[in-house]
Design a protein around this motif. Sequence first.
Motif, PDB file in Angstrom:
ATOM      1  N   ALA A 104     -52.340 -89.761  -8.144  1.00 34.61           N
ATOM      2  CA  ALA A 104     -53.012 -88.566  -7.618  1.00 34.61           C
ATOM      3  C   ALA A 104     -51.999 -87.511  -7.167  1.00 34.61           C
ATOM      4  O   ALA A 104     -50.968 -87.319  -7.802  1.00 34.61           O
ATOM      5  CB  ALA A 104     -53.979 -88.955  -6.495  1.00 34.61           C
ATOM      6  N   SER A 105     -52.291 -86.819  -6.055  1.00 30.41           N
ATOM      7  CA  SER A 105     -51.390 -85.794  -5.519  1.00 30.41           C
ATOM      8  C   SER A 105     -51.184 -86.096  -4.046  1.00 30.41           C
ATOM      9  O   SER A 105     -51.906 -86.906  -3.452  1.00 30.41           O
ATOM     10  CB  SER A 105     -52.030 -84.411  -5.653  1.00 30.41           C
ATOM     11  N   ALA A 106     -50.231 -85.400  -3.437  1.00 31.10           N
ATOM     12  CA  ALA A 106     -49.953 -85.636  -2.016  1.00 31.10           C
ATOM     13  C   ALA A 106     -51.200 -85.386  -1.179  1.00 31.10           C
ATOM     14  O   ALA A 106     -51.489 -86.127  -0.237  1.00 31.10           O
ATOM     15  CB  ALA A 106     -48.803 -84.740  -1.562  1.00 31.10           C
ATOM     16  N   GLN A 107     -51.946 -84.323  -1.512  1.00 31.42           N
ATOM     17  CA  GLN A 107     -53.152 -84.012  -0.735  1.00 31.42           C
ATOM     18  C   GLN A 107     -54.134 -85.180  -0.798  1.00 31.42           C
ATOM     19  O   GLN A 107     -54.719 -85.581   0.212  1.00 31.42           O
ATOM     20  CB  GLN A 107     -53.847 -82.761  -1.292  1.00 31.42           C
ATOM     21  N   ILE A 108     -54.331 -85.702  -2.014  1.00 34.35           N
ATOM     22  CA  ILE A 108     -55.307 -86.791  -2.186  1.00 34.35           C
ATOM     23  C   ILE A 108     -54.790 -88.064  -1.506  1.00 34.35           C
ATOM     24  O   ILE A 108     -55.549 -88.776  -0.855  1.00 34.35           O
ATOM     25  CB  ILE A 108     -55.593 -87.010  -3.689  1.00 34.35           C
ATOM     26  N   ARG A 109     -53.501 -88.321  -1.593  1.00 34.34           N
ATOM     27  CA  ARG A 109     -52.952 -89.520  -0.931  1.00 34.34           C
ATOM     28  C   ARG A 109     -53.049 -89.411   0.587  1.00 34.34           C
ATOM     29  O   ARG A 109     -53.175 -90.413   1.278  1.00 34.34           O
ATOM     30  CB  ARG A 109     -51.488 -89.741  -1.359  1.00 34.34           C
ATOM     31  N   ASN A 110     -52.978 -88.189   1.112  1.00 32.32           N
ATOM     32  CA  ASN A 110     -53.161 -88.015   2.557  1.00 32.32           C
ATOM     33  C   ASN A 110     -54.577 -88.365   2.989  1.00 32.32           C
ATOM     34  O   ASN A 110     -54.812 -88.771   4.119  1.00 32.32           O
ATOM     35  CB  ASN A 110     -52.886 -86.563   2.962  1.00 32.32           C
ATOM     36  N   MET A 111     -55.535 -88.142   2.099  1.00 34.16           N
ATOM     37  CA  MET A 111     -56.943 -88.369   2.423  1.00 34.16           C
ATOM     38  C   MET A 111     -57.373 -89.805   2.112  1.00 34.16           C
ATOM     39  O   MET A 111     -58.160 -90.400   2.847  1.00 34.16           O
ATOM     40  CB  MET A 111     -57.819 -87.426   1.584  1.00 34.16           C
ATOM     41  N   THR A 127     -50.784 -92.335   1.908  1.00 31.36           N
ATOM     42  CA  THR A 127     -49.459 -91.804   2.254  1.00 31.36           C
ATOM     43  C   THR A 127     -48.785 -92.689   3.307  1.00 31.36           C
ATOM     44  O   THR A 127     -47.596 -92.996   3.190  1.00 31.36           O
ATOM     45  CB  THR A 127     -49.581 -90.375   2.823  1.00 31.36           C
ATOM     46  N   LEU A 148     -47.190 -93.654  -4.773  1.00 33.38           N
ATOM     47  CA  LEU A 148     -46.653 -92.300  -4.940  1.00 33.38           C
ATOM     48  C   LEU A 148     -46.810 -91.785  -6.361  1.00 33.38           C
ATOM     49  O   LEU A 148     -46.734 -90.579  -6.603  1.00 33.38           O
ATOM     50  CB  LEU A 148     -45.175 -92.282  -4.521  1.00 33.38           C
TER      51      LEU A 148
END
Lengths: 167, 328
Positions: free
Chosen positions: B97-104, B74, B94
């Motif tokens: 994956a998903s926002a959650q996975i990109r945050n991790m 992210t 972007l």
Amino acid sequence: MAISVNGTDIPVPDDPRVSLLDLLRERAHLTGTKVGCNQGACGACTVLLDGERVLSCLTLAVQADGRSVTTIEGLGDGAALHPMQQAFIDHDGFQCGYCTPGQICAAVAMLRELQGGVPSYVTADLAGQGTVTAEEIRERMSGNLCRCGAHNGIVEAILQVAKEQAA
Amino acid sequence: MTPFTFARATSPEDAARLAALEGHRLLGGGTNLVDLMRKGVEHPTTLVDVTALSTEIIETARGGLLIGAATRNTALAAHPLVRTRYPVLSRAILAGASAQIRNMATVAGNILQRSRCAYFNDPAASRCNKRAPGSGCDAREGFNRYHAIIGGSPACISAHPSDMCVALVALDAQVHLLGMTGARTVPLAEFYRLPGDTPQIETVMAPGEIITAIELPPLPVAARSDYRKVRDRASYAFALVSVAACASVQDGVLTELRLAFGGIAPKPWRALHAEQALLGGPVTREAVFAAMDLELAEAAPLAGNAFKLELARRTAVAVLADLTGVTA
Ligand SMILES: Cc1cc2nc3c(=O)[nH]c(=O)nc-3n(C[C@H](O)[C@H](O)[C@H](O)COP(=O)(O)OP(=O)(O)OC[C@H]3O[C@@H](n4cnc5c(N)ncnc54)[C@H](O)[C@@H]3O)c2cc1C
Ligand code: FES
Ligand code: FES
């Protein structure tokens, strides 16, 4: 060696195999956070780690050592619902409710990301700011699946909260 | 999950030292490795958390960017210099994956994420030469919709799943490695190995080497760049085909072009043949189709993925037309 969960310190388990999800549900008995796929594909286990949305099923509890976790139980203020929880009720943003805790945690963090300038795949101008539109919300919430198909209500609920925050 | 112990690397040198030890594996966000351990595909005896490696994104003296290995996906996608100078990279991340996975997820973890082939991910019931060398490949005759049409081998047809890396390979990114014998830099285009007879060996990294950073060269053409991903649902799905492109046009002809594909090969696929064929000419449907025929001349599609030949060339036309403002 502790994780602050909704403001309460929970010891880090000795066995590093324990996921944050299992720690929350099995040891802290906070069963609001749901187990869906247990492999990163559904978003039911979404919680906030130092304020950011993450998947608790793919986070080892040890990785959260010294950090703070907010679950659906910790979002509201005691008896009062968080505005996002209220908005989900107002807009029928759920049916069976299984995906809901994850949806609500994700939605709260999602609005912060959007307002903080994080772009999404559908943000037309990457150099500019994303705007709070249904299209942006759908893309940004795509990590949270809903088998009941409550998506329209979910998008409306989030739009309402965004509008309230802007007012 | 088999039992393991957990350690934290305190410096790049410490991470490299630990990485060289038997049974030790590095842990970034864990979004791939933890899942593979739970599925019984990976069995490390020690996990070494490397999220304390650099998370800095700094401008290099040459005017490029140096991106720390532990930078979250992210953070990289949202960085102002990436968004304005290398929009293809933001867009590619972007798209994944998903926002959650990109945050991790970390940058190094994204580069080293492993195959999403259903048979690779199913140790209980499937044969896979990448997971268990010599056991066979169930994908060739099985479900191969997501598999490679080019660059595969009789042993393995797994496609590289990363979106970010398709953009990185188009941008001529360099991978900074650190091992017991010192540091070195490898172009991402030469970082991955095609499967051949040894699909279990996926990169040129030596045992014990770690990724410390990614470097982007200064690349003015990248300011006009984009990433398009075609998938089975609108979001949160791996690519069937994806295209990263940087292009500039003068007087109706392409003067600069970078083109790379995801979803079609065991590594992010830089389309050098197509680039050569297109440079100096106009962006027309015919020209792009001809260039793609050249690029994919050695493709060996299978029952479940032959559609990618047509999908790749049509997506290339769409992206190049959008980027250059012509209606091809
Ligand atoms: C449901 C789901 C959907 C997904 N969809 C997409 C998608 O559409 N597109 C896409 O591109 N990706 C997708 N992904 C994959 C995701 O991008 C990766 O899981 C992620 O990028 C991995 O990063 P990480 O830091 O979590 O890696 P980890 O899981 O921590 O590690 C991955 C590998 O990298 C190694 N490693 C980590 N850091 C280093 C280092 N510094 N040096 C050397 N080795 C290192 C680890 O040892 C491990 O082998 C998806 C994942 C999930 C679960
Ligand atoms: S339970 Fe974590 S993503 Fe499905
Ligand atoms: S409300 Fe039932 S899964 Fe979403």
